[in-house]
Write a protein that holds these residues in place. Structure first.
Motif, short mmCIF file in Angstrom:
data_model
loop_
_atom_site.label_atom_id
_atom_site.label_comp_id
_atom_site.label_asym_id
_atom_site.label_seq_id
_atom_site.Cartn_x
_atom_site.Cartn_y
_atom_site.Cartn_z
N PRO A 67 0.80 -1.24 0.00
CA PRO A 67 0.00 0.00 0.00
C PRO A 67 0.83 1.28 0.00
N ALA A 68 2.07 1.24 0.46
CA ALA A 68 2.90 2.46 0.43
C ALA A 68 3.30 2.79 -1.01
N HIS A 69 3.75 1.78 -1.78
CA HIS A 69 4.06 2.03 -3.20
C HIS A 69 2.80 2.53 -3.92
N GLU A 70 1.67 1.89 -3.62
CA GLU A 70 0.43 2.23 -4.33
C GLU A 70 -0.02 3.66 -4.00
N ALA A 71 0.20 4.08 -2.76
CA ALA A 71 -0.19 5.45 -2.37
C ALA A 71 0.63 6.47 -3.17
N LEU A 72 1.91 6.18 -3.41
CA LEU A 72 2.74 7.13 -4.17
C LEU A 72 2.29 7.21 -5.63
N VAL A 73 1.74 6.13 -6.16
CA VAL A 73 1.19 6.17 -7.53
C VAL A 73 -0.02 7.10 -7.55
N ARG A 212 7.21 11.57 11.10
CA ARG A 212 6.04 10.75 11.45
C ARG A 212 6.48 9.29 11.47
N LEU A 213 6.18 8.60 12.58
CA LEU A 213 6.67 7.23 12.75
C LEU A 213 5.56 6.20 12.61
N GLY A 214 5.91 5.05 12.01
CA GLY A 214 4.96 3.94 11.84
C GLY A 214 5.34 3.14 10.62
N PRO A 215 4.65 2.02 10.38
CA PRO A 215 4.95 1.22 9.19
C PRO A 215 4.54 1.96 7.92
N ALA A 216 5.37 1.83 6.89
CA ALA A 216 5.12 2.56 5.64
C ALA A 216 3.74 2.27 5.08
N SER A 217 3.27 1.03 5.20
CA SER A 217 1.96 0.67 4.61
C SER A 217 0.82 1.45 5.26
N ARG A 218 1.05 2.01 6.44
CA ARG A 218 0.01 2.84 7.07
C ARG A 218 0.31 4.33 6.93
N ILE A 219 1.57 4.72 7.23
CA ILE A 219 1.81 6.18 7.31
C ILE A 219 1.92 6.83 5.93
N VAL A 220 2.32 6.08 4.91
CA VAL A 220 2.40 6.70 3.58
C VAL A 220 0.99 6.95 3.03
N PRO A 221 0.08 5.94 3.04
CA PRO A 221 -1.30 6.24 2.61
C PRO A 221 -1.95 7.34 3.46
#
Ligand code: BJW
Length: 225
Positions: A67-73, A212-221
């Motif tokens: 989900p982190a890669h997908e959020a950047l798309v 901002r701290l946390g797993p990329a799959s949560r904090i990037v989206p």
């Protein structure tokens, strides 16, 4: 027009199942980096280095964007200004997710490079020490990866983008490998707002305006939303 530069590191691909380097159980806890990630290590034992990268290439091909890669798309598709992803990663998960404007500063697992003549070509699934270079036919094919002591790719374009950036965001990188570790300083000095998104604060967290701290799959989206 707003300009955004995003730097990604191994942490963005961690939840796709690709190992990081310096975390507990990271690649450098199991492999001697001076043997597998330096030109000198390759000269001493090409097979050991090719085996290491053949395994990494297989893992990368088996992995899927998260989900982190997908959020950047989604961000790139909706962004009204210029957005550039500079990745230290040698996997192709940004491209496979659908990101378009990506620079691989440390090379790519999908490329082969002739250590004798500098010719580049697509890497086969398994690279072998006896593989001849298609251009000069010598058998010194290596992965097209930037090792310690080598000059990273695209540096002039990256520094120009950092100088012009309004915002700089680093995702999932420990801030221990230069020149990427200095990018927040470079961008901040030129006036950009600097944001770090990471599981833990990096070695260069004080160079950022916000962390901002946390797993990329949560904090990037969450950041992109
Ligand atoms: C999560 C998460 C989750 C976990 N969600 N986050 C001073 C100035 C300039 C150079 C040097 C200098 N001092 C020393 C140097 C030389 C050297 C260097 O930096 N050494 C340091 C170790 C001190 N640098 C070089 O040699 C570079 N070349 C160079 O400097 O040329 C001259 C030059 C000078 C000045 C300007 C320009 C050029 C080349 C470096 C090549 C690095 N190569 C590697 C291996 C090859 C690629 C591969 O095999 O994959 O690249 S090393 C390795 O580290 C790999 C990575 O790209 C790189 C960075 O690692 P990264 O991505 O940060 O991963 P980790 O594991 O360190 O961190 C993971 C992070 O994710 C952590 O923060 C976690 O918390 C987080 N995380 N899970 C979110 N789920």
């Amino acid at each position: 027009m707003e300009r955004l530069v995003i730097l990604t590191g191994a942490g963005i691909s961690a939840e796709s199942g690709l190992g990081t380097f310096r975390d507990k159980d990271g690649l450098w806890t199991r492999h001697d980096l001076s043997e597998v990630a330096t030109p000198e290590g390759f000269s001493r034992n090409p097979k050991r280095v090719l085996d290491f990268y053949n395994a990494r290439r297989a893992n990368s091909r088996a992995a899927a964007p998260n989900p982190a890669h997908e959020a950047l798309v989604r961000l790139e598709q909706s962004y009204l200004g210029e957005m550039l992803i500079v990745t230290q990663n040698v996997d192709d998960l940004h491209e496979r997710a659908g990101s378009r404007n990506v620079l691989h500063m440390h090379g790519t697992l999908e490329g082969a490079l002739c250590a004798a003549c500098g010719h580049r070509w697509p890497a086969p699934a398994i690279q072998r020490p006896q593989d001849p270079c298609p251009a000069c036919t010598t058998a010194q094919a290596r992965p097209d990866i930037v090792w310690f002591g080598e000059y990273p790719y695209h540096m002039e374009d990256i520094w120009q983008a950092l100088r012009r950036a309004d915002a700089f965001v680093a995702i999932g990188t420990s801030g221990t490998v230069y020149p990427a570790a200095a990018f927040a300083q470079d961008a901040g000095r030129a006036g950009a707002f600097c944001l770090e998104l990471n599981a833990e604060a990096s070695a260069v967290a004080p160079d950022f305006d916000e962390v901002r701290l946390g797993p990329a799959s949560r904090i990037v989206p969450d950041w992109v939303a």
